[in-house]
Enzyme design. Structure first.
Site, short mmCIF file in Angstrom:
data_model
loop_
_atom_site.label_atom_id
_atom_site.label_comp_id
_atom_site.label_asym_id
_atom_site.label_seq_id
_atom_site.Cartn_x
_atom_site.Cartn_y
_atom_site.Cartn_z
N ASP A 192 0.43 -1.08 0.40
CA ASP A 192 -0.03 -0.25 0.14
C ASP A 192 0.81 0.89 0.18
O ASP A 192 1.21 0.89 0.41
CB ASP A 192 -0.87 -0.29 1.55
CG ASP A 192 -2.38 -0.09 0.83
OD1 ASP A 192 -1.99 1.81 0.29
OD2 ASP A 192 -3.36 -0.26 1.20
N GLY A 212 4.24 0.95 -2.07
CA GLY A 212 4.48 1.21 -3.51
C GLY A 212 2.76 1.72 -3.64
O GLY A 212 1.62 1.95 -3.00
N PHE A 214 0.08 0.65 -6.69
CA PHE A 214 -0.52 -0.36 -7.76
C PHE A 214 -0.73 -0.11 -9.31
O PHE A 214 -0.99 -0.96 -10.23
CB PHE A 214 -1.69 -1.16 -7.03
CG PHE A 214 -2.24 -0.34 -6.36
CD1 PHE A 214 -2.79 0.63 -7.42
CD2 PHE A 214 -3.85 -0.61 -5.35
CE1 PHE A 214 -4.35 0.89 -6.70
CE2 PHE A 214 -4.69 -0.13 -4.75
CZ PHE A 214 -5.38 1.70 -5.68
N HIS A 231 -13.10 -2.15 -7.31
CA HIS A 231 -14.54 -0.43 -7.10
C HIS A 231 -14.20 0.52 -6.89
O HIS A 231 -15.12 1.79 -7.04
CB HIS A 231 -15.58 -1.45 -5.94
CG HIS A 231 -15.15 -0.90 -4.79
ND1 HIS A 231 -16.44 -1.03 -3.69
CD2 HIS A 231 -14.80 -0.16 -3.92
CE1 HIS A 231 -15.67 -0.59 -2.44
NE2 HIS A 231 -14.37 0.18 -2.89
#
Length: 327
Positions: A192, A212, A214, A231
């Site tokens: 995260d 990091g 994503f 979502h």
């Protein structure tokens, strides 16, 4: 209980914002905790939490009319099963968020198809969280709500038993910590942003935190878990996250999505309301089965199963992964 009249149904929807804000105020004041030992007069409560007694009485009276708290006699309040929920980790934070920053974004929701949060706060939601550590911590705690149910579903899947699991956007690591306690042969990576609040002392030797983005890269693993991550994003950005995973993952690696699947028909479905929140905050969306299939298959994943709350897929083998035949 009888069905509400058509007018009553519309009234319940119209007053929804009032109820949301009232619940947020009660959560922020920790009223449910203050009533943990039993009924108390509102004057006493107001002194303890620093509120105007008359206003607090009106607020709690309104919530009590919907079963959140109870007014046994004028000005004497106690908890109910519903208000006790606010004492559980995550629910008070959800109430705070829904009745605070999220409500301001929702108030500006229209039909343009664009997120309203950036316009209201002059920053996208994630940048705003980074600049407000207390709100970030509240958000991470709220995301733990329902953790036990999610972990039950994860732990109940078929596992080889020695896989490395990457929790993509794993927040404070609570989900993966719980999974590794149940599946003792697994090792894990919580991945995260660096500003995520976490207790690495609880991780142990089998779990590490990697900072990091994503959209840029993810650690290599054998199973990737995304818990209510995709979502948050529109199809283009969600596909970009999946492509990042696909670039780092070996062929056949599993991807497990803990996501809602919108059901057809008109039955009550919380994910249809959550879909509007995703639009207001991020321009994201909840998806039905056809939309999930299109998204995953377009990013080179083969779908194993789609259930509401649990989607399983695998990285599709690439041409270079096949062993060439001998000539």
């Amino acid at each position: 209980m009888s069905e509400p009249s058509p007018e009553g149904r519309i009234w319940d929807l119209m007053r929804g914002a009032l109820a949301t804000r009232a619940l947020a105020i009660a959560a922020d004041l920790r009223i449910a905790d203050a009533l943990a030992e039993g009924p108390r007069p509102v004057d006493e409560l107001a002194r303890e939490v620093g509120a105007d007694p008359g206003t607090l009485q009106r607020l709690l009276r309104a919530l009590a009319s919907d079963g959140v708290f109870a007014e046994d006699e004028p000005g004497l309040f106690r908890n109910t099963e519903a208000s006790e929920v606010l004492r559980q980790s995550g629910w008070d934070d959800f109430a705070h968020l829904f009745g605070g920053a999220w409500m301001q974004a929702i108030a500006e929701l229209g039909t343009a198809g664009e997120p309203t949060f950036p316009r209201v706060f002059d920053a996208d939601f994630w940048s705003w969280l980074a600049d407000h550590p207390e709100e970030r911590a509240a958000f991470d705690r709220a995301m733990e709500q329902g953790k036990e149910r999610r972990i039950e579903r994860l732990a109940g899947l078929d596992w080889r038993g020695d896989e490395t699991v990457v929790d993509v956007g794993g927040g404070n690591g609570a989900n993966l910590v719980a999974l590794l306690r149940r599946r003792t042969g697994l090792t894990g990576i919580v991945f995260d942003l660096p500003e995520t609040v976490r207790d690495e002392a609880a991780f142990g030797d089998r779990l590490t935190f990697v900072e990091g983005d994503f959209f840029e890269s993810v650690p290599t693993g054998e199973v990737y878990v995304l818990s209510t991550i995709l979502h948050d994003w529109d199809d283009e950005r969600a596909a970009a996250i999946l492509r990042t995973i696909r670039a780092s993952a070996p062929s056949g690696a599993r991807v497990i999505l803990l996501e809602s699947v919108i059901q057809p028909g008109n039955d009550p479905d919380g994910s249809k309301w959550l879909d509007l929140l995703m639009l207001a905050l991020f321009g994201g969306r909840e998806r039905d089965e056809a939309q999930w299939r299109k998204l995953l298959e377009g990013a080179s994943f083969t779908i194993d199963s789609i259930q509401d709350g649990l989607i399983e897929a695998r990285c599709r083998p690439t041409a270079s992964s096949h062993t060439p035949r001998a000539m």
